[in-house]
Design an enzyme around this catalytic site. Structure first.
Site, short mmCIF file in Angstrom:
data_model
loop_
_atom_site.label_atom_id
_atom_site.label_comp_id
_atom_site.label_asym_id
_atom_site.label_seq_id
_atom_site.Cartn_x
_atom_site.Cartn_y
_atom_site.Cartn_z
N TRP A 64 -2.51 -2.77 -3.10
CA TRP A 64 -2.47 -3.85 -3.96
C TRP A 64 -2.27 -5.07 -3.26
O TRP A 64 -1.20 -5.45 -2.77
CB TRP A 64 -1.11 -3.49 -4.90
CG TRP A 64 -1.36 -2.26 -5.73
CD1 TRP A 64 -1.76 -2.39 -7.02
CD2 TRP A 64 -0.72 -1.01 -5.38
NE1 TRP A 64 -1.47 -1.09 -7.52
CE2 TRP A 64 -0.99 -0.18 -6.55
CE3 TRP A 64 -0.42 -0.46 -4.14
CZ2 TRP A 64 -0.73 1.03 -6.37
CZ3 TRP A 64 -0.13 0.94 -4.43
CH2 TRP A 64 -0.22 1.65 -5.53
N ASP B 284 -3.97 2.05 15.82
CA ASP B 284 -3.21 0.72 15.92
C ASP B 284 -2.30 0.83 17.43
O ASP B 284 -2.24 0.19 18.10
CB ASP B 284 -2.53 0.41 14.88
CG ASP B 284 -3.18 0.28 13.54
OD1 ASP B 284 -4.74 -0.07 13.79
OD2 ASP B 284 -2.91 0.59 12.53
N ASN C 288 -12.20 -2.59 13.34
CA ASN C 288 -11.44 -2.33 12.18
C ASN C 288 -12.25 -2.18 11.00
O ASN C 288 -11.42 -2.83 10.00
CB ASN C 288 -9.97 -2.53 12.30
CG ASN C 288 -9.08 -1.35 11.54
OD1 ASN C 288 -9.55 -0.27 11.22
ND2 ASN C 288 -7.98 -1.72 11.56
N ARG D 226 -13.38 -2.03 7.28
CA ARG D 226 -13.20 -1.20 6.05
C ARG D 226 -14.00 -1.98 4.91
O ARG D 226 -13.85 -3.14 4.63
CB ARG D 226 -11.66 -1.49 5.67
CG ARG D 226 -10.67 -1.08 6.70
CD ARG D 226 -10.56 0.48 6.61
NE ARG D 226 -9.81 0.85 7.65
CZ ARG D 226 -10.12 1.41 8.93
NH1 ARG D 226 -11.34 1.23 9.37
NH2 ARG D 226 -9.26 1.86 9.89
N TYR E 62 1.02 -1.11 0.05
CA TYR E 62 0.01 -0.08 -0.09
C TYR E 62 0.81 1.30 0.04
O TYR E 62 2.05 1.19 0.37
CB TYR E 62 -1.02 -0.04 1.19
CG TYR E 62 -0.46 0.37 2.50
CD1 TYR E 62 -0.44 1.66 3.06
CD2 TYR E 62 0.11 -0.52 3.21
CE1 TYR E 62 -0.02 2.00 4.03
CE2 TYR E 62 0.60 -0.37 4.67
CZ TYR E 62 0.66 0.97 5.22
OH TYR E 62 1.09 1.08 6.45
N ALA F 172 -2.20 5.74 13.91
CA ALA F 172 -2.67 6.28 15.34
C ALA F 172 -3.40 5.34 16.40
O ALA F 172 -3.23 4.94 17.36
CB ALA F 172 -3.31 7.63 15.28
#
Length: 304
Positions: free
Chosen positions: A100, A255, A163, A165, A86, A253
């Site tokens: 990717w 994480d 998290n 996404r 990434y 941040a």
């Protein structure tokens, strides 16, 4: 049971663009958390549980882990596979990501159930995230959750960050079902309010804390620069964030907050004190480029 294990995908990270040139590192949500947790956990054995390729980038990734005291347990090495990638682009300090990762080796982290279970043995803490769930197919997800449940039954503390996404999931309903199943086997939940608002329609951090408090005994709702909200034993405790006037890069941040919080809890600090320390750690991370701050930077922030 002294070790700490984190499960998921660590990618190649391109950051710090200067003209056509980029700086390459290694990062990913659960690895970022383990990085901070390892730095702050008094030399507990640290294991990153995933799957890796056999290409030069994967070899460099594993070597980077080892140089920093992080092992890979029984994680499989997949012939012909390679890591995901990434790139971070910044507008001021706010980041955007381009990925990717469709054929990343980490998608096979549950391909050997016995090896996965072995990697989670004798761990004081097992951590994973909604991204860990999202990169797996349905069968692999069940294998993962069974391995985590086995570790928990053997005495491991389980921590989970939903998290969410959206682009990683087939649909919202699949994400809801998988995340709720994971939360049902979790001791410490570390959600982020905007994610929960998007996925479940929560209107406030307290609504998130109340909902998740029915599934996990300890809930810490992160909310960017707003106060974090801790829910334990039916009580709610807001913990103000640390304001950073001129952040450099907000990558990692949340994480690193997770890593700081879990390190503090493992060290015996109460939840409110753990959140104060975690906020300081997150504030230090947003003042460096990329997701990983130097260990000493994290330690100084953690100790205040």
């Amino acid at each position: 049971m002294t070790g700490i294990a984190s499960i998921g995908e660590c990618m190649l990270e391109l950051s710090g663009q200067a003209g056509p040139n980029w700086r390459m590192g290694f990062a990913g949500d659960t690895f970022n958390t383990l990085w901070a947790l390892h730095a702050l956990s008094n030399d507990r054995p640290a294991t990153y549980v995933s799957a890796f390729g056999d290409d030069p980038f994967s070899q460099a990734q594993i070597a980077f882990f080892a140089e920093n005291g992080i092992g890979i347990g029984q994680s499989p090495i997949i012939t012909g596979a390679r890591p995901g990638l990434y790139a971070i682009t910044l507008t001021g300090a706010e980041r955007a990501f381009t990925y990717w990762r469709a054929d990343a080796a980490a998608r096979q982290l549950a391909s050997d159930p016995a090896a996965l279970a072995k990697s989670l043995e004798n761990q004081a803490l097992v951590y994973f995230s909604g991204i860990t769930l999202a990169i797996l197919d349905d069968a692999a997800r069940k294998t993962l959750l069974a391995a985590v449940a086995k570790a928990r039954a053997a005495g491991s503390l389980v921590a989970f960050d939903p998290n969410y996404r959206p682009r990683l999931w087939r649909n919202r309903e699949d994400a809801q079902a998988a995340i709720l199943e994971a939360l049902a086997g979790t001791d410490i939940a570390l959600p982020t309010f905007p994610d929960e608002q998007m996925l479940f329609g929560d209107t406030t951090s307290q609504a998130t804390a109340e909902r998740l408090g029915k599934l996990a005994g300890e809930v810490v709702v992160k909310n960017g620069e707003e106060a974090a909200l801790i829910a334990t034993n039916g009580a709610f405790h807001p913990v103000p964030a640390v304001h950073v006037a001129t952040p450099v890069d907000t990558t990692g941040a949340g994480d690193s907050f997770n890593g700081g919080y879990l390190a503090a809890r493992l060290a015996g600090h109460a939840p409110v004190d753990a959140a104060l320390r975690a906020h300081r750690v997150a504030a230090a991370v947003v003042q460096v480029r990329g997701a990983l701050a130097p260990f000493e930077t994290l330690r100084v922030a953690f100790d205040g």
